[in-house]
Design a protein around this motif. Structure first.
Motif, mmCIF file in Angstrom:
data_model
loop_
_atom_site.group_PDB
_atom_site.id
_atom_site.type_symbol
_atom_site.label_atom_id
_atom_site.label_comp_id
_atom_site.label_asym_id
_atom_site.label_seq_id
_atom_site.Cartn_x
_atom_site.Cartn_y
_atom_site.Cartn_z
ATOM 1 N N LYS A 81 53.934 71.913 -43.238
ATOM 2 C CA LYS A 81 52.524 72.020 -42.876
ATOM 3 C C LYS A 81 52.255 71.220 -41.598
ATOM 4 C CE LYS A 81 47.848 71.281 -44.668
ATOM 5 N NZ LYS A 81 47.036 70.758 -45.779
ATOM 6 N N ILE A 82 51.559 71.840 -40.664
ATOM 7 C CA ILE A 82 51.241 71.196 -39.389
ATOM 8 C C ILE A 82 49.729 71.159 -39.221
ATOM 9 C CG2 ILE A 82 51.570 71.282 -36.884
ATOM 10 C CD1 ILE A 82 54.020 73.116 -37.491
ATOM 11 N N SER A 83 49.207 69.971 -38.879
ATOM 12 C CA SER A 83 47.779 69.826 -38.573
ATOM 13 C C SER A 83 47.666 69.375 -37.122
ATOM 14 C CB SER A 83 47.124 68.794 -39.489
ATOM 15 O OG SER A 83 47.286 69.144 -40.841
ATOM 16 N N LEU A 84 46.711 69.925 -36.409
ATOM 17 C CA LEU A 84 46.504 69.496 -35.032
ATOM 18 C C LEU A 84 45.019 69.551 -34.690
ATOM 19 C CD1 LEU A 84 47.550 72.320 -32.583
ATOM 20 C CD2 LEU A 84 48.063 72.513 -34.987
ATOM 21 N N ALA A 85 44.658 68.727 -33.728
ATOM 22 C CA ALA A 85 43.278 68.706 -33.255
ATOM 23 C C ALA A 85 43.294 68.296 -31.794
ATOM 24 C CB ALA A 85 42.434 67.738 -34.080
ATOM 25 N N CYS A 86 42.269 68.712 -31.069
ATOM 26 C CA CYS A 86 42.170 68.309 -29.670
ATOM 27 C C CYS A 86 40.709 68.014 -29.333
ATOM 28 C CB CYS A 86 42.737 69.380 -28.743
ATOM 29 S SG CYS A 86 41.862 70.936 -28.752
ATOM 30 N N GLY A 87 40.538 67.100 -28.376
ATOM 31 C CA GLY A 87 39.210 66.742 -27.927
ATOM 32 C C GLY A 87 39.161 66.678 -26.411
ATOM 33 N N TRP A 115 42.371 75.904 -25.732
ATOM 34 C CA TRP A 115 43.583 75.099 -25.698
ATOM 35 C C TRP A 115 44.301 75.142 -27.042
ATOM 36 C CZ3 TRP A 115 43.475 69.058 -24.851
ATOM 37 C CH2 TRP A 115 44.762 68.602 -24.457
ATOM 38 N N ILE A 116 43.562 74.884 -28.102
ATOM 39 C CA ILE A 116 44.211 74.755 -29.409
ATOM 40 C C ILE A 116 44.652 76.116 -29.972
ATOM 41 C CG2 ILE A 116 42.297 74.969 -31.079
ATOM 42 C CD1 ILE A 116 43.450 72.228 -32.217
ATOM 43 N N LYS A 117 43.924 77.166 -29.624
ATOM 44 C CA LYS A 117 44.328 78.492 -30.109
ATOM 45 C C LYS A 117 45.699 78.884 -29.566
ATOM 46 C CE LYS A 117 39.981 80.791 -31.252
ATOM 47 N NZ LYS A 117 39.054 81.913 -30.914
ATOM 48 N N GLY A 118 45.939 78.606 -28.277
ATOM 49 C CA GLY A 118 47.238 78.919 -27.696
ATOM 50 C C GLY A 118 48.359 78.131 -28.337
ATOM 51 N N VAL A 119 48.107 76.863 -28.628
ATOM 52 C CA VAL A 119 49.118 76.012 -29.268
ATOM 53 C C VAL A 119 49.379 76.492 -30.699
ATOM 54 C CG1 VAL A 119 49.702 73.656 -29.961
ATOM 55 C CG2 VAL A 119 48.440 74.055 -27.834
ATOM 56 N N ALA A 120 48.303 76.772 -31.445
ATOM 57 C CA ALA A 120 48.438 77.180 -32.844
ATOM 58 C C ALA A 120 49.203 78.492 -32.972
ATOM 59 C CB ALA A 120 47.052 77.316 -33.481
ATOM 60 N N LYS A 121 49.020 79.390 -32.020
ATOM 61 C CA LYS A 121 49.727 80.669 -32.077
ATOM 62 C C LYS A 121 51.231 80.463 -32.048
ATOM 63 C CE LYS A 121 50.114 85.164 -29.883
ATOM 64 N NZ LYS A 121 49.687 86.041 -28.781
ATOM 65 N N ILE A 122 51.690 79.545 -31.215
ATOM 66 C CA ILE A 122 53.128 79.270 -31.125
ATOM 67 C C ILE A 122 53.642 78.686 -32.430
ATOM 68 C CG2 ILE A 122 54.853 77.853 -29.916
ATOM 69 C CD1 ILE A 122 52.979 78.105 -27.422
ATOM 70 N N LEU A 123 52.796 77.965 -33.132
ATOM 71 C CA LEU A 123 53.158 77.367 -34.424
ATOM 72 C C LEU A 123 52.936 78.339 -35.576
ATOM 73 C CD1 LEU A 123 51.566 73.862 -33.817
ATOM 74 C CD2 LEU A 123 54.003 74.409 -33.804
ATOM 75 N N GLU A 124 52.630 79.612 -35.250
ATOM 76 C CA GLU A 124 52.387 80.669 -36.235
ATOM 77 C C GLU A 124 51.225 80.316 -37.160
ATOM 78 O OE1 GLU A 124 55.977 81.766 -38.213
ATOM 79 O OE2 GLU A 124 57.085 82.044 -36.341
ATOM 80 N N GLY A 125 50.193 79.724 -36.540
ATOM 81 C CA GLY A 125 48.999 79.384 -37.304
ATOM 82 C C GLY A 125 47.757 79.829 -36.564
ATOM 83 N N GLY A 126 46.657 79.190 -36.832
ATOM 84 C CA GLY A 126 45.407 79.555 -36.193
ATOM 85 C C GLY A 126 44.365 78.474 -36.354
ATOM 86 N N GLY A 127 43.289 78.633 -35.625
ATOM 87 C CA GLY A 127 42.201 77.669 -35.706
ATOM 88 C C GLY A 127 41.235 77.860 -34.566
ATOM 89 N N GLY A 128 40.425 76.852 -34.293
ATOM 90 C CA GLY A 128 39.451 76.946 -33.222
ATOM 91 C C GLY A 128 38.352 75.912 -33.417
ATOM 92 N N GLY A 129 37.316 76.045 -32.593
ATOM 93 C CA GLY A 129 36.214 75.098 -32.695
ATOM 94 C C GLY A 129 35.301 75.170 -31.497
ATOM 95 N N PHE A 185 35.751 69.994 -28.982
ATOM 96 C CA PHE A 185 36.586 69.583 -30.105
ATOM 97 C C PHE A 185 37.001 70.805 -30.925
ATOM 98 C CE2 PHE A 185 37.376 68.260 -34.467
ATOM 99 C CZ PHE A 185 38.328 67.259 -34.269
ATOM 100 N N ALA A 186 38.280 70.846 -31.314
ATOM 101 C CA ALA A 186 38.779 71.987 -32.095
ATOM 102 C C ALA A 186 39.933 71.529 -32.970
ATOM 103 C CB ALA A 186 39.233 73.116 -31.171
ATOM 104 N N THR A 187 40.118 72.232 -34.096
ATOM 105 C CA THR A 187 41.212 71.918 -35.017
ATOM 106 C C THR A 187 41.967 73.197 -35.339
ATOM 107 O OG1 THR A 187 39.801 72.251 -36.955
ATOM 108 C CG2 THR A 187 39.963 70.000 -36.070
ATOM 109 N N ALA A 188 43.198 73.023 -35.809
ATOM 110 C CA ALA A 188 44.011 74.185 -36.159
ATOM 111 C C ALA A 188 45.142 73.739 -37.082
ATOM 112 C CB ALA A 188 44.583 74.849 -34.899
#
Length: 855
Positions: free
Chosen positions: A790-796, A807-821, A825-828
């Motif tokens: 399990k990977i958690s990430l956030a950016c501010g 920013w975080i959507k592009g990173v999460a895609k590579i990790l085969e996940g998703g998120g936004g905000g 500020f955003a989390t994924a």
């Protein structure tokens, strides 16, 4: 001229049965896609099943050649004739007529129906086929008949099996535009264009290469619709015909650039690939990381890359697919029915790719610009583009084609080998169950066996055939294998429902367990584990296991769920797959976004409302046209006969289905959605339980509630949890204040903007980011925490030219996940830890570029 209709009508007038185009995804593990007109007749030609009563057939078959052995993808756009998707017109004889009639039909159609002048027609035959040469000589000047060898004029399905010589019809396009040294009849030039191949299937090739004449030789022909259309319109390229020019003009309108043939490869690629994307999505193929879905993704991304070269840097292909639907909807009505979902799925996939393509193109351009002369493109960079930015290898090769630069493939494959865990992104075939064995003998002897399971769960039947575990016929079965009864109440795996299990008895003594039941070529085969030897001719009593009623509950609940989804979410909802078992159901459906909690609750309540009404089920067998007129839903790709079974729950649900269902909805008992998730781009999945499994699920939920109340020492569970959350938050805030200053390490400073990108041990990344934003005036920070898989990430972001959500959507895609905000500020989340290094590289590249571009 409507060539398709003219062709089918012509052969119908000659006594041929017209067959609809089979799905592009065949039920054949050896084929990724349907790649020829004969695929739907393959089992007849190989002798696995008998020929139909009508031994003459014709079809206009959609074909795709973009993966596996038959792969034209890299040539598309750069030649006049290669396509990923095309239509093959064909006529077939299963031991009825042979060379004389096939040649006469072809000559009549080409000269009289299509109107080609005899002066432009030429023919090739196999060098040893004197019979074909003589037959053609009755129609065309022998001087226009060319004898050729095995390479050009001998066809075979495989190393062994049916094969034979073939004869091809050519059209002379004239010397005005074709005057190379190879532009002679029999040469490799394009002047003489082959339009129709007639295969004379007259031999059986053995393993040692011996050719044995077949007792009933057959005919298999194929004519390319796109080629014929272009020739009849006087065009030298298929892309200049009325089939492709409307699509090319649509691309031109989007780019505001004129189409010029000599420099228009990108226009042609987009027009061609839009057709494949539209048809594959319409037929239920979804964007994926492997198999057919991966090939679909490759086709789309290749089109997007060419759009990028034309200046299109946002989703556009979905608009071209709509033109495809309008253009071909009359011939293939399901394109019109699926038009909106094609657009939604295509646009969503394009958006995902465009999030990373810009950064990938920058890396590509940088490497290309620094590449010394006569040096191959870096295999490491090619792999990074593949692994991090989603560029398939052939896409990078395609980008280098104009530069005449090769890739260091040895290094690329070394990188790939080092990352075996990600090698699954390459397609691996369809994964369908293989159908071995020869069923023709059984079908000729007995025909298909009768299913009476709608009325019976026990029945005494006669064993008409036995097969061992490799599907070879035997007289007696003492170990695991298959039994075929003359009449059977055992339902075979079909329509998502698993096959029946049960027990077999002889004179009151149990002699075998039935493990599973499947259907091959219309035959119900039950997999058994014998306790006593079973012999052909035995009379056995069949008992279907009780779990059938639980399977029936879940099957009927699936129908109700499908109907409710269409009512609540829209008629764009179509089934994309299902599984029905005694203890659960799984239903995949086309929908562009995740369901909200409110939507899930509404759907669950609506299904239960239908159950509680106790609506009787009604079944009737109707002609398929009448069934559809009554509103019965049919699933694309399912094989329906002229007469179909309609399962109807009053006005709530009406579908074509041959499965076992409950007599009334009340018997289902209950319905609980246990999970909603994404399967692939534009496809969602609902998992649910009902009946006994539903009771167990609700009981477990009540037990958990009781235990929670006991732990909280409070009957008000939400209030107790809220108090605990407040306490945890306070502790986290205190902890983060103590740790954040010592935890963060500055990655880089760009024009007084602090850039921090790193992994971190604590999971309290949000509080650490908040504290960091309070500490610095200008900052862009992204933190990643890993806990197992399990990977958690956030950016501010604070006072920096960077959008946290993008920013975080592009990173999460590579990790085969998703998120936004939000923008600041955003989390994924992610689920592929192996990709963390690539994700951090992307995060740094993305942030640097955005900040530097703003300066």
């Amino acid at each position: 001229m409507d060539i398709r209709t003219k062709f089918l009508d012509f052969f119908k007038s000659k006594g041929h049965q017209v067959y609809a185009s089979m799905p592009l995804t065949p039920d054949d593990p050896s084929l990724l896609f349907t790649n020829a007109g004969m695929v739907q007749f393959k089992d007849i030609f190989t002798g696995k099943i008998p020929a139909p009563a009508q031994k003459k057939a014709t079809s206009a078959q959609l074909c795709i050649r973009a993966g596996g052995k038959h792969n034209d993808l890299e040539n598309v756009g750069y030649t006049a004739r290669h396509h990923t998707l095309f239509e093959m017109l064909g006529n077939f004889s299963f031991g009825d007529y042979f060379k004389k009639e096939a040649i006469a039909y072809a000559w009549e159609f080409v000269t009289q129906e299509l109107g080609f002048s005899k002066d432009v027609l030429y023919v090739s035959v196999h060098e040893k086929d004197d019979e074909a040469f003589a037959l053609w000589s009755a129609h065309i000047d022998p001087a226009r008949i060319q004898k050729m060898g095995d390479k050009d004029n001998f066809w075979q399905m495989g190393d062994t099996g049916p094969c034979g010589p073939c004869s091809e019809i050519f059209v002379d396009q004239g010397a005005a535009h074709f005057h190379s040294e190879e532009d002679y009849f029999g040469g490799d030039g394009d002047r003489f264009l082959e339009i129709w191949n007639l295969v004379f299937m007259q031999y059986e090739r053995s393993a040692d290469g011996t050719l044995t004449p077949l007792p009933k030789p057959s005919i298999d022909t194929g004519m390319g619709l796109e080629r014929v259309q272009a020739l009849l319109e006087g065009k030298k390229s298929n892309f200049d015909s009325s089939i492709f020019m409307p699509l090319i003009e649509a691309v031109s309108a989007l780019t505001h650039k004129p189409y010029v043939y000599e420099s228009g490869a990108s226009f042609r690629v987009i027009a061609d690939h839009a057709r494949s994307v539209a048809f594959l999505l319409a037929q239920g193929v979804n964007f994926d990381k492997e198999g057919r879905g991966y090939v679909l993704r490759r086709i789309l991304r290749r089109a997007l890359r060419h759009g990028y070269l034309l200046g299109l840097n946002q989703p556009f292909l979905y608009q071209i697919t709509q033109k495809v639907c309008e253009q071909m909807g009359n011939a293939y009505p399901y394109l019109i029915e699926k038009k909106s979902i094609i657009s939604e799925q295509c646009q969503a996939e394009e958006s995902r790719f465009f999030e990373t393509i810009e950064a990938g193109m920058e890396i590509f351009k940088k490497e290309l610009s620094s590449l010394p002369a006569n040096t191959p493109f870096s295999g490491d960079v090619a792999f990074k583009l593949y692994d991090t930015y989603g560029f398939p290898l052939d896409l990078t090769q395609d980008m280098l084609k104009d530069e005449k630069i090769d890739i260091d493939l040895e290094r690329f494959h070394t990188c790939m080998q080092e990352q075996k865990s990600r090698a699954k992104a390459s397609w691996r075939g369809s994964g369908d169950v293989s159908k071995n064995g020869d069923f023709s003998e059984i079908l000729n002897e007995f025909g298909t066996n009768q299913f009476n399971g709608y009325e019976h769960s026990t029945y005494t039947s006669k064993v008409i055939a036995l097969l061992d575990s490799s599907y070879q016929r035997v007289k007696t079965l003492s170990s695991e294998g298959f039994v075929i009864f003359d009449i059977t109440p055992l339902y075979p795996e079909s329509g998502g429902a698993i096959g029946d299990s049960g027990e077999l008895y002889r004179a009151g003594e149990k002699v075998a367990d039935v493990l599973d039941t499947k259907k091959y070529f219309g035959l119900n085969l039950s997999l058994i584990s014998p306790l006593k030897p079973i012999t052909q001719g035995d009379s056995l009593e069949i008992f279907v296991h009780f779990n059938r009623i639980e399977t029936a509950k879940h099957h009927s609940a699936t129908h109700l769920l499908h109907a409710v989804l269409r009512k609540k979410l829209g008629t764009h909802i179509t089934q994309a797959g299902s599984l029905v078992e005694p203890t659960r159901l799984r239903f995949d459906f086309s929908h562009p976004k995740a369901l909200t909690l409110e939507e899930i609750t509404e759907i669950q309540e609506a299904v239960n409302a239908i159950i509680f009404k106790n609506i009787p089920a009604s079944t009737e067998c109707l002609p398929i046209a009448e069934a559809k007129a009554k509103g019965a839903m049919a699933l694309f790709g399912e094989k329906y006969g002229d007469i179909v079974r309609v399962v109807n729950f009053d006005k709530e649900s009406c579908e074509l289905c041959g499965g076992i269902h409950v007599p009334s909805t009340g018997i289902i008992g209950n319905f609980y959605i246990t999970k909603e998730s994404g399967v692939s781009s534009g496809v969602r999945r609902i998992e649910a339980v009902c009946g006994q499994a539903g009771y167990a699920y609700s009981k477990d939920a009540l037990d958990i509630l009781s235990q929670t109340k006991a732990l909280l020492k409070n009957q008000d569970i939400p209030l107790g949890i809220a108090k605990l959350k407040d306490q945890i938050k306070a502790l986290k805030n205190q902890n983060s204040k103590n740790t954040s200053a010592n935890t963060l390490q500055e990655t880089q400073t760009i024009k007084d903007i602090k850039l921090i990108i790193q992994t971190i041990d604590t999971n309290d990344i949000k509080a650490i980011i908040d504290n960091a934003k309070n500490q610095y005036q200008k900052i862009a920070i992204l933190l990643l925490h890993q806990d197992g898989d399990k990977i958690s990430l956030a950016c501010g972001v604070k006072n920096a030219p960077l959008n946290a959500n993008d920013w975080i959507k592009g990173v999460a895609k590579i990790l085969e996940g998703g998120g936004g905000g939000r923008e600041d500020f955003a989390t994924a989340g992610g689920k592929n830890p192996d990709n963390i290094p690539q994700a951090l590289d992307f995060a740094l590249d993305f942030a640097r570029k955005k900040i530097q571009d703003s300066l």
